[in-house]
Structures are given as C-alpha cells and as structure tokens.
Design a protein around this motif. Structure first.
Motif, PDB file in Angstrom:
ATOM      1  N   LEU A  37     -16.976   0.664   3.775  1.00 20.87           N
ATOM      2  CA  LEU A  37     -16.096   0.849   2.632  1.00 20.87           C
ATOM      3  C   LEU A  37     -15.952   2.341   2.408  1.00 20.87           C
ATOM      4  N   ILE A  38     -14.719   2.835   2.422  1.00 20.94           N
ATOM      5  CA  ILE A  38     -14.457   4.257   2.217  1.00 20.94           C
ATOM      6  C   ILE A  38     -13.909   4.444   0.812  1.00 20.94           C
ATOM      7  N   VAL A  94     -10.299   0.541   3.260  1.00 27.34           N
ATOM      8  CA  VAL A  94      -9.928   1.720   2.491  1.00 27.34           C
ATOM      9  C   VAL A  94      -9.362   1.234   1.167  1.00 27.34           C
ATOM     10  N   GLU A  95      -9.988   1.650   0.067  1.00 26.22           N
ATOM     11  CA  GLU A  95      -9.506   1.279  -1.264  1.00 26.22           C
ATOM     12  C   GLU A  95      -8.745   2.442  -1.870  1.00 26.22           C
ATOM     13  N   GLY A  96      -7.586   2.151  -2.465  1.00 29.03           N
ATOM     14  CA  GLY A  96      -6.813   3.151  -3.173  1.00 29.03           C
ATOM     15  C   GLY A  96      -6.941   2.941  -4.670  1.00 29.03           C
ATOM     16  N   HIS A  97      -6.931   4.041  -5.413  1.00 24.11           N
ATOM     17  CA  HIS A  97      -7.076   3.990  -6.864  1.00 24.11           C
ATOM     18  C   HIS A  97      -6.068   4.923  -7.525  1.00 24.11           C
ATOM     19  N   SER A 135      -1.558   2.675  -5.817  1.00 17.19           N
ATOM     20  CA  SER A 135      -2.894   2.640  -5.215  1.00 17.19           C
ATOM     21  C   SER A 135      -2.850   2.010  -3.827  1.00 17.19           C
ATOM     22  N   GLN A 136      -1.996   1.013  -3.627  1.00 16.54           N
ATOM     23  CA  GLN A 136      -1.842   0.403  -2.306  1.00 16.54           C
ATOM     24  C   GLN A 136      -1.256   1.422  -1.327  1.00 16.54           C
ATOM     25  N   ARG A 137      -0.252   2.163  -1.761  1.00 12.12           N
ATOM     26  CA  ARG A 137       0.366   3.172  -0.896  1.00 12.12           C
ATOM     27  C   ARG A 137      -0.635   4.268  -0.535  1.00 12.12           C
ATOM     28  N   ARG A 138      -1.493   4.650  -1.466  1.00 11.24           N
ATOM     29  CA  ARG A 138      -2.517   5.660  -1.190  1.00 11.24           C
ATOM     30  C   ARG A 138      -3.517   5.153  -0.158  1.00 11.24           C
ATOM     31  N   ALA A 139      -3.963   3.917  -0.329  1.00 11.15           N
ATOM     32  CA  ALA A 139      -4.894   3.335   0.644  1.00 11.15           C
ATOM     33  C   ALA A 139      -4.247   3.259   2.024  1.00 11.15           C
ATOM     34  N   GLU A 140      -2.984   2.881   2.073  1.00 14.36           N
ATOM     35  CA  GLU A 140      -2.273   2.798   3.349  1.00 14.36           C
ATOM     36  C   GLU A 140      -2.115   4.172   3.992  1.00 14.36           C
ATOM     37  N   ALA A 141      -1.914   5.219   3.190  1.00  5.00           N
ATOM     38  CA  ALA A 141      -1.789   6.576   3.740  1.00  5.00           C
ATOM     39  C   ALA A 141      -3.090   7.005   4.404  1.00  5.00           C
ATOM     40  N   VAL A 191      -6.478  -1.542   0.697  1.00  8.02           N
ATOM     41  CA  VAL A 191      -6.470  -2.376  -0.493  1.00  8.02           C
ATOM     42  C   VAL A 191      -6.245  -1.515  -1.737  1.00  8.02           C
ATOM     43  N   GLY A 192      -5.192  -1.790  -2.469  1.00  9.20           N
ATOM     44  CA  GLY A 192      -4.941  -1.094  -3.718  1.00  9.20           C
ATOM     45  C   GLY A 192      -5.728  -1.706  -4.848  1.00  9.20           C
ATOM     46  N   GLN A 193      -6.360  -0.872  -5.655  1.00  8.95           N
ATOM     47  CA  GLN A 193      -7.173  -1.344  -6.775  1.00  8.95           C
ATOM     48  C   GLN A 193      -6.580  -0.965  -8.130  1.00  8.95           C
TER      49      GLN A 193
END
Length: 90
Positions: A3-4, A43-46, A60-66, A84-86
């Motif tokens: 988990l990053i 990768v979780e985005g917040h 947050s999903q777009r950040r995790a995808e980046a 995964v966007g949180q």
C-alpha cells in the motif's frame, strides 16, 4: 500487497498532475516496491475537504491513477497496480 500512501505528494489544489518536486519521492517508492517484489501494488489517492464530496472522489481517483501510471511507465514490474480514490474522508 504493498500500500503506497504518500502524504508529501502535495498536488496543487484541484489538480491531478504529478508535482515535479515529487518525482524524486516517487522514484524512491518505485525502487523500494521493486525490492519487495509484490504481486499487487495499491495506490490510494486523497484530497482535502475543499469542494464537493463527488468532485473530491473523482479528483482523488485521478491522483491515484497519475501515480500508478508513473510507476507503470517507470518500470515497476508487478502483476497489477490498482489505483483507488478515497476522497477526503480517509
């Protein structure tokens, strides 16, 4: 699983493009993950709490995808990288 969770990414408000000053950090994460040899990287985005919850979830999903895209394009050889966007709740 690995988990990053990178609190030091410092995305500009409302944006999902990788901050240039965070590339060194991402490179270190990629190298560490390669040494661990996981099958899956998550990768979780917040986001912060500014704005609507639905907008923050998408951001947050777009950040995790980046971040996931960076890891994939820079040679993190794992079977799967999940983004995964949180939102701002977690």
């Amino acid at each position: 699983h690995v988990l990053i969770r990178l609190k030091a990414m410092n995305f500009p408000s409302g944006r999902a493009d990788l901050p240039p000053e965070s590339i060194t950090l991402l490179s270190k994460v990629k190298n560490a993950a390669q040494e661990l040899e996981p099958d899956i990287v998550i990768v979780e985005g917040h986001t912060d709490s500014t704005g609507k919850a639905t907008t923050n979830m998408t951001l947050s999903q777009r950040r995790a995808e980046a971040v996931a895209k960076y890891l994939e394009e820079n040679g993190l050889g794992v079977d799967r990288i999940d983004a995964v966007g949180q939102g701002y709740k977690k």
